[in-house]
Scaffold this motif. Structure first.
Motif, short mmCIF file in Angstrom:
data_model
loop_
_atom_site.label_atom_id
_atom_site.label_comp_id
_atom_site.label_asym_id
_atom_site.label_seq_id
_atom_site.Cartn_x
_atom_site.Cartn_y
_atom_site.Cartn_z
N TRP A 245 -8.99 30.33 6.25
CA TRP A 245 -7.74 31.04 6.52
C TRP A 245 -7.98 32.48 6.95
O TRP A 245 -7.16 33.06 7.66
CB TRP A 245 -6.82 30.94 5.30
CG TRP A 245 -6.23 29.57 5.25
CD1 TRP A 245 -6.59 28.54 4.45
CD2 TRP A 245 -5.22 29.05 6.12
NE1 TRP A 245 -5.87 27.41 4.74
CE2 TRP A 245 -5.01 27.70 5.76
CE3 TRP A 245 -4.47 29.60 7.15
CZ2 TRP A 245 -4.09 26.89 6.41
CZ3 TRP A 245 -3.54 28.79 7.80
CH2 TRP A 245 -3.36 27.45 7.43
N VAL A 246 -9.10 33.05 6.56
CA VAL A 246 -9.48 34.34 7.11
C VAL A 246 -9.69 34.20 8.63
O VAL A 246 -9.21 35.02 9.42
CB VAL A 246 -10.77 34.87 6.45
CG1 VAL A 246 -11.30 36.09 7.19
CG2 VAL A 246 -10.51 35.21 4.98
N ALA A 247 -10.39 33.13 9.03
CA ALA A 247 -10.64 32.90 10.45
C ALA A 247 -9.35 32.59 11.21
O ALA A 247 -9.13 33.10 12.32
CB ALA A 247 -11.64 31.74 10.62
N LEU A 381 -0.97 34.70 2.70
CA LEU A 381 -2.07 33.77 2.92
C LEU A 381 -3.02 33.69 1.73
O LEU A 381 -3.65 32.66 1.50
CB LEU A 381 -2.88 34.17 4.17
CG LEU A 381 -2.29 33.87 5.53
CD1 LEU A 381 -3.25 34.34 6.62
CD2 LEU A 381 -2.00 32.38 5.70
N PHE A 382 -3.14 34.80 0.96
CA PHE A 382 -4.23 34.90 0.00
C PHE A 382 -3.73 35.24 -1.41
O PHE A 382 -2.73 35.95 -1.56
CB PHE A 382 -5.23 35.97 0.46
CG PHE A 382 -5.72 35.75 1.87
CD1 PHE A 382 -6.63 34.73 2.14
CD2 PHE A 382 -5.27 36.53 2.91
CE1 PHE A 382 -7.08 34.51 3.44
CE2 PHE A 382 -5.71 36.32 4.21
CZ PHE A 382 -6.62 35.30 4.47
N PRO A 383 -4.45 34.79 -2.45
CA PRO A 383 -4.06 35.10 -3.84
C PRO A 383 -4.31 36.56 -4.18
O PRO A 383 -5.13 37.24 -3.56
CB PRO A 383 -4.97 34.18 -4.67
CG PRO A 383 -6.14 33.90 -3.79
CD PRO A 383 -5.61 33.89 -2.39
N SER A 456 -0.55 30.42 -2.84
CA SER A 456 -1.01 31.06 -1.61
C SER A 456 -1.54 29.98 -0.67
O SER A 456 -2.01 28.94 -1.11
CB SER A 456 -2.10 32.09 -1.91
OG SER A 456 -3.29 31.45 -2.32
N ILE A 457 -1.44 30.22 0.63
CA ILE A 457 -1.85 29.22 1.60
C ILE A 457 -3.31 28.83 1.42
O ILE A 457 -3.66 27.65 1.45
CB ILE A 457 -1.61 29.73 3.03
CG1 ILE A 457 -0.11 29.98 3.27
CG2 ILE A 457 -2.15 28.77 4.06
CD1 ILE A 457 0.75 28.74 3.21
N SER A 458 -4.18 29.82 1.23
CA SER A 458 -5.61 29.51 1.10
C SER A 458 -5.89 28.72 -0.18
O SER A 458 -6.71 27.80 -0.19
CB SER A 458 -6.44 30.79 1.11
OG SER A 458 -6.23 31.55 -0.06
#
Length: 479
Positions: A245-247, A381-383, A456-458
């Protein structure tokens, strides 16, 4: 259900204060960053001597670009600190570094005094600026988002999205006012230092305001429960689910947002001055008016993203930029002060400032579409425990590398091809790739509950992946 924002009985700090303190500080950092780029045509020859005016400007833009290139390193370094120690401490440090580096540029002797060392010192200060800005945005965006109630995250975080434009607008205003007060000759001789020097007072005020803030409630909860990440870098980038998800944040959102942002504001200013021959004063007025009129749309599209989603608005902004940049810049050529000799769709008409303002305004509307919702999108996107680190890196690669290289790549393409419109190929190509990736692979995030790490999405991707592996291996699935 009680909100995570302020109430009288829990004594939490005012959300308005949180937004004002975070946004004003970030605006001042952008002001520091952009006075450097806005003065390229005025003082590039004072620090570089390549033999030609264009060569000096390229050297100056390369130094300007260095500040963008190092931003991802600042994102990783300060993002890690922000996830280990806290949001407030980190953005106080980044603001102090940015302010001192900018003030030092205003005091720096030129090459007439220091020779080549002047350029070397300037590059060093530029690196410090880039590192500081790399840590600032993620902290400020995360800090605001972690105070906001559900369903309004796009609206509240969009206030910080206005800061880059307001910082650029402030830089143009200070430069223009200084030039008008001291005169053209004195501005070229010493007046260019004034915008750098006055920033120290703005920084001092912002630091004073930020010192009164407390830590974000979500991060404070991690500290209280001793669940702060022990290694944010490893959890962010060695975890394949989070790294995915970073990418995708980079290739499906931020790199397209970055090139649209810099084309519609900074690169448009460069085009007006160097390609179309608009004077310094007129070009600053054109950009300034367009920015002033378009800035409320950051808030509008942030608010709208809470209603219809972040992805739709960001992808629409990229698509519109790709399909209309050539016609827009063709019209700008038609309305230039002098006949540029190169056209697209439109013949030369004659100088028209209001028309140029309208064309820049349209480009900034695209900026507001891709930029207004992006902070909320990245936060979701992220925790919480690795949010600062994970969101900062793709944002600053997208903006610092892909976006920050728009001017230098654009000028290089124009010089190598002799085509005034070749400078648009880089932003159009990058935005096209990002649009395709974003449409195919990026998920909508607006309904994510950021107070729950598992949503979170990730993290949802990680849980799904672990369940799939467990099912294939016949192992029990952990709930």
């Amino acid at each position: 259900m009680a909100s995570i924002v302020d109430t009288a009985k829990n004594g939490a700090q005012s959300l308005k204060k949180v937004i004002f303190a975070s946004s004003s500080g970030t605006m001042i950092e952008w002001y520091d960053f952009y006075i450097f780029g806005s003065l390229a045509t005025t003082i590039s020859g004072k620090f570089y001597n390549t033999g030609t005016e264009v060569g000096d400007i390229i050297a100056w833009l390369a130094t300007f670009a260095i500040g963008f290139i190092v931003r991802p390193f600042g994102a990783v370094f300060f993002g890690r600190i922000g996830d280990l120690i806290g949001r407030k401490f980190t953005f106080l440090v980044t603001m102090s570094i940015m302010g001192l580096a900018t003030f030092a540029v205003g005091l720096l002797p030129t090459r007439e005094t220091l020779g080549d060392f002047a350029g070397i010192i300037l590059i060093t200060l530029r690196i410090l600026q880039g590192l500081a800005l790399g840590g600032e945005y993620g902290g400020a965006a995360t800090y605001i988002a972690e105070h906001t109630p559900p369903g309004k995250r796009g609206f509240y975080t969009s206030w910080i999205q206005t800061t880059a434009t307001l910082g650029l607008f402030l830089s143009l205003g200070v430069i223009l006012a200084t030039r008008l007060i001291v005169g053209t000759e004195d501005f070229g001789a010493w007046g260019w230092r004034v915008p750098f020097l006055v920033s120290i007072f703005l920084i001092a005020i912002s630091i004073w305001i930020r010192l009164s803030l407390r830590e974000s409630p979500l991060f404070q909860k991690l500290k209280d429960t001793k669940t702060v990440s022990k290694n944010p870098l490893k959890e962010s980038f060695a975890n394949p689910y989070n790294l995915k998800w970073v990418a995708l944040a980079l290739f499906g959102a931020t790199m397209g947002q970055g090139v649209v942002w810099y084309t519609g504001q900074f690169y448009a200013l460069f085009y007006l001055q160097k390609i179309f021959g608009v004077t310094l004063v007129d070009s600053n007025v054109i950009i300034g008016v367009a920015l002033l009129l378009a800035t409320p749309f950051f808030i509008f599209f942030g608010w709208l993203s809470d209603k219809i989603g972040r992805k739709k608005i960001m992808m629409a902004g990229m698509f519109l930029a790709v399909v209309t940049y050539y016609p827009i810049y063709g019209l700008m050529a038609a309305f230039a002060p002098t006949d540029p000799g190169q056209y697209f769709l439109f013949d030369y008409i004659g100088y028209n400032m209001p028309a140029l303002m309208a064309l820049i305004f349209i480009q900034v509307i695209y900026v507001t579409m891709v930029y207004g919702p992006i902070a909320a999108f990245l936060v979701e996107l992220f925790p919480t425990k690795i949010r600062y680190t994970s969101m900062s890196l793709p944002y600053h690669i997208g903006n610092g590398v892909f976006g920050g290289l728009v001017p230098i790549f654009g000028l290089a393409l124009i010089n190598s091809t002799g085509n005034n419109f070749a400078g648009l190929w880089w932003p159009m190509g990058v935005a096209s790739i990002c649009f395709v990736v974003g449409m195919l692979f990026v998920k909508e995030t607006k309904d994510v509950d950021i107070t729950d790490a598992s949503t979170s999405i990730s993290m949802m991707g990680q849980v799904a992946g672990e369940k799939a592996k467990a099912a294939l291996s016949g192992s029990p699935v952990k709930e």
